[in-house]
Scaffold this motif. Structure first.
Motif, PDB file in Angstrom:
ATOM      1  N   ASP A 195      -1.014  -2.868   3.944  1.00 13.32           N
ATOM      2  CA  ASP A 195      -1.121  -4.126   4.670  1.00 13.32           C
ATOM      3  C   ASP A 195       0.247  -4.531   5.201  1.00 13.32           C
ATOM      4  O   ASP A 195       1.242  -3.799   5.062  1.00 13.32           O
ATOM      5  CB  ASP A 195      -1.750  -5.218   3.797  1.00 13.32           C
ATOM      6  CG  ASP A 195      -0.882  -5.615   2.603  1.00 13.32           C
ATOM      7  OD1 ASP A 195       0.318  -5.271   2.569  1.00 13.32           O
ATOM      8  OD2 ASP A 195      -1.410  -6.283   1.695  1.00 13.32           O
ATOM      9  N   GLU A 196       0.339  -5.698   5.807  1.00 10.92           N
ATOM     10  CA  GLU A 196       1.589  -6.133   6.433  1.00 10.92           C
ATOM     11  C   GLU A 196       2.715  -6.303   5.423  1.00 10.92           C
ATOM     12  O   GLU A 196       3.896  -6.222   5.770  1.00 10.92           O
ATOM     13  CB  GLU A 196       1.356  -7.451   7.178  1.00 10.92           C
ATOM     14  CG  GLU A 196       0.437  -7.306   8.389  1.00 10.92           C
ATOM     15  CD  GLU A 196       0.211  -8.629   9.102  1.00 10.92           C
ATOM     16  OE1 GLU A 196       0.684  -9.671   8.577  1.00 10.92           O
ATOM     17  OE2 GLU A 196      -0.437  -8.612  10.161  1.00 10.92           O
ATOM     18  N   GLU A 197       2.372  -6.536   4.167  1.00  7.62           N
ATOM     19  CA  GLU A 197       3.380  -6.686   3.109  1.00  7.62           C
ATOM     20  C   GLU A 197       3.708  -5.359   2.423  1.00  7.62           C
ATOM     21  O   GLU A 197       4.516  -5.332   1.495  1.00  7.62           O
ATOM     22  CB  GLU A 197       2.893  -7.698   2.078  1.00  7.62           C
ATOM     23  CG  GLU A 197       2.677  -9.091   2.641  1.00  7.62           C
ATOM     24  CD  GLU A 197       2.155 -10.059   1.592  1.00  7.62           C
ATOM     25  OE1 GLU A 197       1.802  -9.600   0.486  1.00  7.62           O
ATOM     26  OE2 GLU A 197       2.098 -11.264   1.877  1.00  7.62           O
ATOM     27  N   GLY A 198       3.076  -4.279   2.905  1.00  4.22           N
ATOM     28  CA  GLY A 198       3.323  -2.975   2.311  1.00  4.22           C
ATOM     29  C   GLY A 198       2.502  -2.685   1.075  1.00  4.22           C
ATOM     30  O   GLY A 198       2.736  -1.676   0.403  1.00  4.22           O
ATOM     31  N   LYS A 199       1.536  -3.546   0.772  1.00  2.91           N
ATOM     32  CA  LYS A 199       0.666  -3.306  -0.376  1.00  2.91           C
ATOM     33  C   LYS A 199      -0.446  -2.328   0.001  1.00  2.91           C
ATOM     34  O   LYS A 199      -0.850  -2.233   1.158  1.00  2.91           O
ATOM     35  CB  LYS A 199       0.074  -4.629  -0.873  1.00  2.91           C
ATOM     36  CG  LYS A 199       1.115  -5.582  -1.435  1.00  2.91           C
ATOM     37  CD  LYS A 199       0.491  -6.870  -1.912  1.00  2.91           C
ATOM     38  CE  LYS A 199       1.539  -7.825  -2.467  1.00  2.91           C
ATOM     39  NZ  LYS A 199       0.950  -9.117  -2.879  1.00  2.91           N
ATOM     40  N   ILE A 200      -0.950  -1.647  -0.998  1.00  4.98           N
ATOM     41  CA  ILE A 200      -1.935  -0.593  -0.759  1.00  4.98           C
ATOM     42  C   ILE A 200      -3.315  -1.177  -0.454  1.00  4.98           C
ATOM     43  O   ILE A 200      -3.720  -2.200  -1.011  1.00  4.98           O
ATOM     44  CB  ILE A 200      -2.004   0.356  -1.970  1.00  4.98           C
ATOM     45  CG1 ILE A 200      -2.728   1.659  -1.609  1.00  4.98           C
ATOM     46  CG2 ILE A 200      -2.662  -0.326  -3.166  1.00  4.98           C
ATOM     47  CD1 ILE A 200      -2.551   2.749  -2.644  1.00  4.98           C
ATOM     48  N   ILE A 201      -4.012  -0.533   0.471  1.00  7.40           N
ATOM     49  CA  ILE A 201      -5.419  -0.809   0.747  1.00  7.40           C
ATOM     50  C   ILE A 201      -6.148   0.522   0.608  1.00  7.40           C
ATOM     51  O   ILE A 201      -5.906   1.447   1.395  1.00  7.40           O
ATOM     52  CB  ILE A 201      -5.636  -1.354   2.175  1.00  7.40           C
ATOM     53  CG1 ILE A 201      -4.812  -2.618   2.422  1.00  7.40           C
ATOM     54  CG2 ILE A 201      -7.116  -1.639   2.421  1.00  7.40           C
ATOM     55  CD1 ILE A 201      -4.816  -3.068   3.877  1.00  7.40           C
ATOM     56  N   THR A 202      -7.002   0.652  -0.403  1.00 10.29           N
ATOM     57  CA  THR A 202      -7.742   1.910  -0.555  1.00 10.29           C
ATOM     58  C   THR A 202      -8.937   1.900   0.396  1.00 10.29           C
ATOM     59  O   THR A 202      -9.597   0.888   0.578  1.00 10.29           O
ATOM     60  CB  THR A 202      -8.194   2.133  -1.997  1.00 10.29           C
ATOM     61  OG1 THR A 202      -8.943   1.009  -2.454  1.00 10.29           O
ATOM     62  CG2 THR A 202      -6.995   2.350  -2.905  1.00 10.29           C
ATOM     63  N   LEU A 203      -9.175   3.066   1.001  1.00  9.15           N
ATOM     64  CA  LEU A 203     -10.144   3.193   2.084  1.00  9.15           C
ATOM     65  C   LEU A 203     -11.143   4.300   1.793  1.00  9.15           C
ATOM     66  O   LEU A 203     -10.914   5.161   0.935  1.00  9.15           O
ATOM     67  CB  LEU A 203      -9.419   3.513   3.393  1.00  9.15           C
ATOM     68  CG  LEU A 203      -8.388   2.489   3.881  1.00  9.15           C
ATOM     69  CD1 LEU A 203      -7.610   3.069   5.053  1.00  9.15           C
ATOM     70  CD2 LEU A 203      -9.067   1.189   4.273  1.00  9.15           C
ATOM     71  N   GLU A 204     -12.240   4.301   2.546  1.00  9.06           N
ATOM     72  CA  GLU A 204     -13.144   5.444   2.542  1.00  9.06           C
ATOM     73  C   GLU A 204     -12.386   6.678   3.033  1.00  9.06           C
ATOM     74  O   GLU A 204     -11.420   6.574   3.800  1.00  9.06           O
ATOM     75  CB  GLU A 204     -14.342   5.164   3.447  1.00  9.06           C
ATOM     76  CG  GLU A 204     -15.224   4.037   2.947  1.00  9.06           C
ATOM     77  CD  GLU A 204     -16.274   3.616   3.961  1.00  9.06           C
ATOM     78  OE1 GLU A 204     -16.408   4.274   5.002  1.00  9.06           O
ATOM     79  OE2 GLU A 204     -16.965   2.603   3.711  1.00  9.06           O
ATOM     80  N   LEU A 205     -12.827   7.837   2.589  1.00  6.48           N
ATOM     81  CA  LEU A 205     -12.159   9.079   2.968  1.00  6.48           C
ATOM     82  C   LEU A 205     -12.126   9.243   4.479  1.00  6.48           C
ATOM     83  O   LEU A 205     -13.105   8.968   5.174  1.00  6.48           O
ATOM     84  CB  LEU A 205     -12.857  10.268   2.321  1.00  6.48           C
ATOM     85  CG  LEU A 205     -12.849  10.293   0.787  1.00  6.48           C
ATOM     86  CD1 LEU A 205     -13.590  11.522   0.281  1.00  6.48           C
ATOM     87  CD2 LEU A 205     -11.439  10.239   0.215  1.00  6.48           C
TER      88      LEU A 205
END
Length: 258
Positions: A195-205
């Motif tokens: 995200d904009e803060e550099g935090k992780i967003i887990t996504l579909e493959l």
């Protein structure tokens, strides 16, 4: 090279599992997943769960077991997994207050080596599942990640590598897969963005930054047995996300069972 089995870490479906464990497992089997990795059993006796898995044609790969339960109830956890016919008992996480110093990590590694030795005596393998924080601290000039696996022999902790977290930590998952060839039965197969803060967003493959096709190739070369699909937090209903991720695998991995 042997083909990789395609499994699902059921933590992704934790809310659905809590509401309807049997129905959720039936859905997972119908989608075409070959195996499941548990993150809790929701009160179901081991014998009943074994019967259900056999009926559905799902392999019990192993289970994520908290450090507290490994410490307080190791034999009970081993017995449950042996009843399921699973092979792997896995430490999934270390709480922040337990991992602030290298000395704390050394103590945790020592405990995990004890778990590994006992698991091996009883026919199981003990694995450790990483996040990014194992690359934030060093023990004697090597990352905690590498110190975790430094011992071999009866006390050896083997590897469940989460490629998403390795890459998020700024490391090369392909190089790390190759480094631990022969000690890496399970690969957590996961995608992410930031995200904009550099935090992780887990996504579909297939929707993120991980070169998943190269991960498959590297995992096969390293002698891995299972790709274990996982998504920590889903932007869509989790049952939809695990279906979409499996569809990506079917479209991109020729070894998958259709």
């Amino acid at each position: 090279m042997a083909r990789l089995g395609i499994g699902l870490q059921l933590y992704t479906l934790r809310d659905d599992m809590e509401k309807d464990m049997e129905g959720t497992l039936r859905y997972v089997a119908e989608l075409g997943y070959e195996g499941v990795e548990f993150a809790g059993y929701y009160g179901m006796p081991a014998e009943k769960l074994k019967q259900l898995l056999d009926e559905l044609g799902l392999k019990a790969i192993g289970s994520h077991v908290s450090l507290a339960s490994l410490t307080d109830n190791l034999q009970g956890e081993i017995d449950y997994l042996k009843t399921l016919g699973a092979q792997y008992i896995i430490c999934p996480y270390v709480m922040p207050e337990q991992r602030e110093t290298s000395e704390q990590w050394e103590e945790i590694i020592s405990r995990c080596e004890g778990f590994a030795a006992e698991a091996k005596k009883q026919g199981l393998q003990f694995l450790y599942h990483n996040h990014d924080f194992e690359f934030h601290l060093k023990i004697k000039d090597e990352f905690v990640f590498d110190a975790m696996y430094a011992n071999t022999g009866d006390k050896a902790i083997n590897v469940e590598m989460d490629v998403c977290w390795v890459q998020f930590a700024g490391q090369d998952p392909l190089a790390y897969i190759a480094k631990y060839a022969g000690r890496l039965p399970l690969v957590h197969f996961k995608d992410f963005s930031k995200d904009e803060e550099g935090k992780i967003i887990t996504l579909e493959l297939g929707l993120g930054q991980v070169d998943l096709k190269m991960v498959i190739e590297a995992a096969e070369k390293a002698g891995a047995e299972w790709l274990v699909v996982e998504q920590d937090h889903c932007q869509k209903p989790p049952l939809t996300s695990v279906a979409n991720s499996l569809n990506w695998v079917k479209e991109n991995y020729t070894g998958v069972r259709q």
